[in-house]
Design an enzyme around this catalytic site. Structure first.
Site, short mmCIF file in Angstrom:
data_model
loop_
_atom_site.label_atom_id
_atom_site.label_comp_id
_atom_site.label_asym_id
_atom_site.label_seq_id
_atom_site.Cartn_x
_atom_site.Cartn_y
_atom_site.Cartn_z
N CYS A 100 0.86 -1.19 0.00
CA CYS A 100 0.00 0.00 0.00
C CYS A 100 0.89 1.23 0.00
O CYS A 100 1.89 1.28 0.72
CB CYS A 100 -0.89 -0.02 1.24
SG CYS A 100 -1.99 1.39 1.36
N HIS A 142 -9.10 -3.98 -1.61
CA HIS A 142 -8.07 -3.16 -0.96
C HIS A 142 -8.46 -1.68 -1.01
O HIS A 142 -8.42 -0.98 0.01
CB HIS A 142 -6.71 -3.40 -1.64
CG HIS A 142 -5.61 -2.57 -1.06
ND1 HIS A 142 -4.56 -3.12 -0.35
CD2 HIS A 142 -5.39 -1.23 -1.08
CE1 HIS A 142 -3.76 -2.14 0.05
NE2 HIS A 142 -4.23 -0.99 -0.39
N GLU A 143 -8.85 -1.22 -2.22
CA GLU A 143 -9.16 0.21 -2.38
C GLU A 143 -10.41 0.60 -1.60
O GLU A 143 -10.45 1.65 -0.96
CB GLU A 143 -9.32 0.58 -3.86
CG GLU A 143 -8.07 0.42 -4.71
CD GLU A 143 -6.80 0.96 -4.07
OE1 GLU A 143 -6.85 1.97 -3.33
OE2 GLU A 143 -5.74 0.34 -4.29
N HIS A 146 -10.05 1.30 2.03
CA HIS A 146 -9.55 2.64 2.38
C HIS A 146 -10.71 3.59 2.69
O HIS A 146 -10.57 4.51 3.49
CB HIS A 146 -8.73 3.23 1.23
CG HIS A 146 -7.30 2.77 1.20
ND1 HIS A 146 -6.40 3.06 2.20
CD2 HIS A 146 -6.61 2.06 0.27
CE1 HIS A 146 -5.21 2.54 1.90
NE2 HIS A 146 -5.31 1.93 0.73
NI NI Z 1 -3.64 1.04 -0.19
#
Ligand code: NI
Length: 178
Positions: A100, A142-143, A146
């Site tokens: 990341c 993953h995104e 966030h």
């Molecule tokens: Ni990331």
């Protein structure tokens, strides 16, 4: 088009739930997405979420082109995704390496759903609805994490598989940052 500094783990702004985008196609949104594109490209990332550059909005971008450094990496179409909703299409999870841009220099093994549907819209409000699997599904999870204030280390189940990229992959290409 400026490259923005990426917030690093420890910054409380990375732990917040991002606000929904209510207005589409605005110059402000255009500028944000340009900044995100430039930043992701400059740092060679596979994806970036608005909170990583300090913007409290549900906006992510991602995309992976064929890269000779990662011959086995699956291609992911370049996508701008706002207000995403993820629905897993399987209970099956798979461990895979992640990095990341907010956790520079590190890589960790993270369990993710192997298939999912994601819905949302692009920056003009046009609907996006896709069912994907594999690396594409991993990048989306993953995104979108966030936007919920979740960083990949918070998902690691085996901390023996978390460390510095140059040590873990000594000399070989480490998996891309997201
Ligand atoms: Ni990331």
């Amino acid at each position: 088009m400026p490259i923005k500094p990426v917030l690093r783990m420890g910054d409380p702004r990375l732990l917040e739930v991002a606000r929904k985008v209510e207005e589409f196609g605005t110059p402000l949104l255009e500028a944000l997405i340009r900044d995100m594109q430039d930043t992701m490209e400059a740092l060679d990332g596979a994806g970036l979420a608005a909170p990583q550059i300090g913007v409290d909005l549900q906006v992510v971008i991602f995309g992976v082109k064929r890269n000779p450094r990662y011959p086995e990496a699956e291609e992911v179409p370049y996508t701008v995704l706002l207000n995403p909703i993820i629905t897993p299409l399987t209970k099956r999870m798979e461990q895979g390496w992640e990095g990341c841009l907010s956790v520079p220099g590190m890589r960790g093994m993270v369990p993710r759903f192997t298939r999912l549907r994601y819905q949302g819209s692009d920056q003009y409000g046009k609907a996006i609805d896709r069912s994907v699997e594999g690396f594409h599904a991993r990048v989306v999870q993953h995104e979108c994490d966030h936007l919920q204030g979740v960083l990949y280390p918070m998902r690691i189940t085996d901390f023996r598989m978390f460390g510095f990229a140059d040590v873990l992959f000594s000399g070989q290409a480490a998996p891309m940052d997201e």
